[in-house]
Design an enzyme around this catalytic site. Structure first.
Site, short mmCIF file in Angstrom:
data_model
loop_
_atom_site.label_atom_id
_atom_site.label_comp_id
_atom_site.label_asym_id
_atom_site.label_seq_id
_atom_site.Cartn_x
_atom_site.Cartn_y
_atom_site.Cartn_z
N GLN A 76 3.48 14.11 -3.05
CA GLN A 76 2.72 12.89 -2.09
C GLN A 76 2.22 13.61 -1.13
O GLN A 76 2.53 14.36 0.23
CB GLN A 76 3.44 11.90 -1.79
N CYS A 106 2.50 4.55 4.24
CA CYS A 106 3.09 4.23 5.37
C CYS A 106 2.52 3.85 6.72
O CYS A 106 1.43 3.81 7.45
CB CYS A 106 3.49 5.95 5.32
N ASN A 206 5.65 -2.09 -6.17
CA ASN A 206 6.81 -1.03 -5.73
C ASN A 206 7.03 -3.08 -4.98
O ASN A 206 5.92 -3.80 -4.09
CB ASN A 206 6.48 -0.08 -5.28
N GLY A 207 8.30 -2.65 -3.73
CA GLY A 207 8.58 -3.04 -3.02
C GLY A 207 9.50 -4.70 -3.57
O GLY A 207 9.37 -5.49 -4.13
N ASP A 208 10.98 -4.27 -2.78
CA ASP A 208 12.00 -4.80 -2.78
C ASP A 208 12.53 -5.39 -3.88
O ASP A 208 13.01 -6.01 -4.74
CB ASP A 208 11.32 -6.85 -2.26
N GLY A 230 12.37 1.99 -5.08
CA GLY A 230 13.02 2.94 -3.10
C GLY A 230 14.12 2.48 -2.85
O GLY A 230 15.61 3.28 -3.55
N ARG A 231 14.38 2.04 -2.14
CA ARG A 231 15.35 1.51 -1.32
C ARG A 231 17.07 0.64 -2.77
O ARG A 231 17.98 1.19 -2.16
CB ARG A 231 15.56 0.26 0.17
C1 LIG Z 1 12.74 5.36 5.04
C2 LIG Z 1 11.45 4.91 3.92
C3 LIG Z 1 11.05 6.12 3.98
C4 LIG Z 1 9.69 5.93 3.70
N1 LIG Z 1 8.92 7.02 3.39
C5 LIG Z 1 8.17 7.08 2.46
C6 LIG Z 1 6.99 7.72 1.89
O1 LIG Z 1 7.33 8.90 2.36
N2 LIG Z 1 5.84 8.05 1.26
C7 LIG Z 1 5.85 6.97 0.79
O2 LIG Z 1 4.77 6.74 0.17
N3 LIG Z 1 6.33 5.25 1.41
C8 LIG Z 1 7.34 5.74 1.84
N4 LIG Z 1 8.18 4.64 1.95
C9 LIG Z 1 7.96 3.05 1.34
C10 LIG Z 1 8.21 3.17 0.54
O3 LIG Z 1 7.95 4.20 -0.89
C11 LIG Z 1 8.44 1.96 -0.45
O4 LIG Z 1 7.35 1.41 -0.45
C12 LIG Z 1 8.65 0.81 0.05
O5 LIG Z 1 10.33 1.11 0.74
C13 LIG Z 1 8.99 -0.65 -0.82
O6 LIG Z 1 10.27 -0.61 -1.54
P1 LIG Z 1 11.55 -0.64 -2.14
O7 LIG Z 1 11.52 -2.68 -1.13
O8 LIG Z 1 11.74 -0.36 -2.83
O9 LIG Z 1 12.03 0.29 -1.14
C14 LIG Z 1 9.58 5.01 2.99
C15 LIG Z 1 10.36 3.46 2.88
C16 LIG Z 1 11.12 3.84 3.57
C17 LIG Z 1 12.95 2.54 4.14
#
Ligand SMILES: Cc1cc2nc3c(=O)[nH]c(=O)nc-3n(C[C@H](O)[C@H](O)[C@H](O)COP(=O)(O)O)c2cc1C
Length: 335
Positions: A76, A106, A206-208, A230-231
């Site tokens: 990315q 971001c 994506n998200g939550d 992600g998280r």
């Molecule tokens: C600590 C952290 C770092 C992240 N770094 C990136 C990244 O490098 N590139 C990106 O596209 N999104 C990044 N994100 C966003 C995540 O990819 C994702 O879109 C966001 O956390 C929502 O998904 P989730 O609720 O499953 O975590 C980051 C999020 C967090 C919390």
């Protein structure tokens, strides 16, 4: 419906499941992506790489190019200038990357002030020219990750997605928040449907998304082709395999037994020491150790001293023994 999910193909790569690991800066390094892939993640994406810093030979950006085992290496890139993004794409391609993903999601001020990350969504023409620069610089397939829009008055992901797909972008991931939300409030999955309807390429929601139920609900509401987590995968990389199996109507693998989790923690630690070197690795690995313990703490009581010992140990050689001691001291929480 979910067991009819089609496998996603990007270029010549066909992905084994439709539950993907999201890019997380500082977290989804080569070590974590390798482990997530082993536990059944359908796709993994590198941490965001600042294209200008990569071009200038920044060591941490070069580390981020590391190839995970088992799955294609999706790199990315973030940036605000087409020439750096093009240069970054070439460097990634030369390093052996399989696919380039463009970060337009971001929200960080450091990233958005220079019109990179989600700030690009405020200036769609600039976003489009940046996308075209990357597409023109590499023969690799290119994908895009963005948010719903800049704020509630500017939900322009469907238009941006349409132009991007026309230009040749092969997959689009939507984090169901706006830039102005940062990470606050709940992610919305229904508006992702407008993007799904706007383009012919696969759209990922994506998200939550944190478990099988939320993955199914996100797919239902959005009509997306896949989910990205992600998280929710922190401290439990096996979640991706479980969600993927459930979405495809396959038997869901059991959560790894304690002995396996103990070995996994030690292996993950050792992979990180290799990736970062011990001086930096000891500090970078602490968050993962903490998350593994947070997940364990849902079922077991962890003595405070054992947790603290693990999170403060400065000598990497001592950590595996502390992990063993921790598992010896776990006490099952009474149901
Ligand atoms: C600590 C952290 C770092 C992240 N770094 C990136 C990244 O490098 N590139 C990106 O596209 N999104 C990044 N994100 C966003 C995540 O990819 C994702 O879109 C966001 O956390 C929502 O998904 P989730 O609720 O499953 O975590 C980051 C999020 C967090 C919390």
């Amino acid at each position: 419906m979910h067991d009819q999910l089609k496998p996603i193909q990007i270029g010549t790569h066909i992905f084994p499941s439709n539950a993907f690991l999201a890019p997380l800066s500082g977290i989804t390094d080569k070590s974590f992506r390798t482990i997530a892939a082993r536990y059944g993640a359908g796709m993994v994406v590198s941490e965001m790489i600042a294209s200008a810093a990569l071009t200038n030979g920044h060591a941490d950006m070069a580390r981020r190019l590391g190839r995970p085992e088992r799955l294609p290496n999706i790199i990315q890139l973030a940036g605000c200038e087409g020439r750096w993004m093009a240069e970054g794409a070439k460097i990634a391609e030369d390093s052996g990357a399989d696919i380039i993903d463009i970060n337009m999601g971001c929200p960080s001020k450091r990233v958005t002030n220079g019109y990179a990350g989600s700030a690009l969504m405020r200036v769609p023409d600039k976003a489009q020219s940046l996308i075209e620069s990357v597409l023109g610089a590499t023969s690799l397939p290119v994908t895009l990750k963005m948010r719903l829009g800049w704020n509630d008055d500017c939900i322009n992901s469907p238009e941006i997605a349409q132009d991007a797909a026309k230009a040749g972008i092969q997959m689009i991931t939507i984090h169901g928040r706006t830039r102005q939300q940062f990470y606050k409030g709940a992610a919305k999955w229904s508006p992702v449907r407008d993007v799904v309807e706007a383009v012919d390429v696969p759209v990922v929601v994506n998200g939550d998304i944190v478990d099988i139920a939320t993955a199914k609900r996100a797919l239902e509401l959005s009509g997306a082709a896949a989910v990205m987590i992600g998280r929710g995968a922190q401290g439990q990389p096996w979640l991706l395999g479980q969600v993927g199996a459930a979405l495809h109507g396959n038997p869901v693998p059991a959560t790894p037994a304690l002995k396996e989790r103990q070995n996994l923690m030690k292996e993950h630690y050792s992979l990180m020491m290799e990736e970062y070197g011990t001086a930096l690795g000891v500090r970078c690995a602490r968050k993962h150790l903490g998350w593994y313990m947070d997940v364990l703490a849902l079922e077991f009581t962890i003595p405070k001293a054992a947790r603290a010992a693990l999170l403060t140990q400065g000598n990497a050689l001592q950590v595996p023994a502390l992990i063993d001691q921790l598992f010896d001291q776990l006490v099952e929480v009474a149901a």
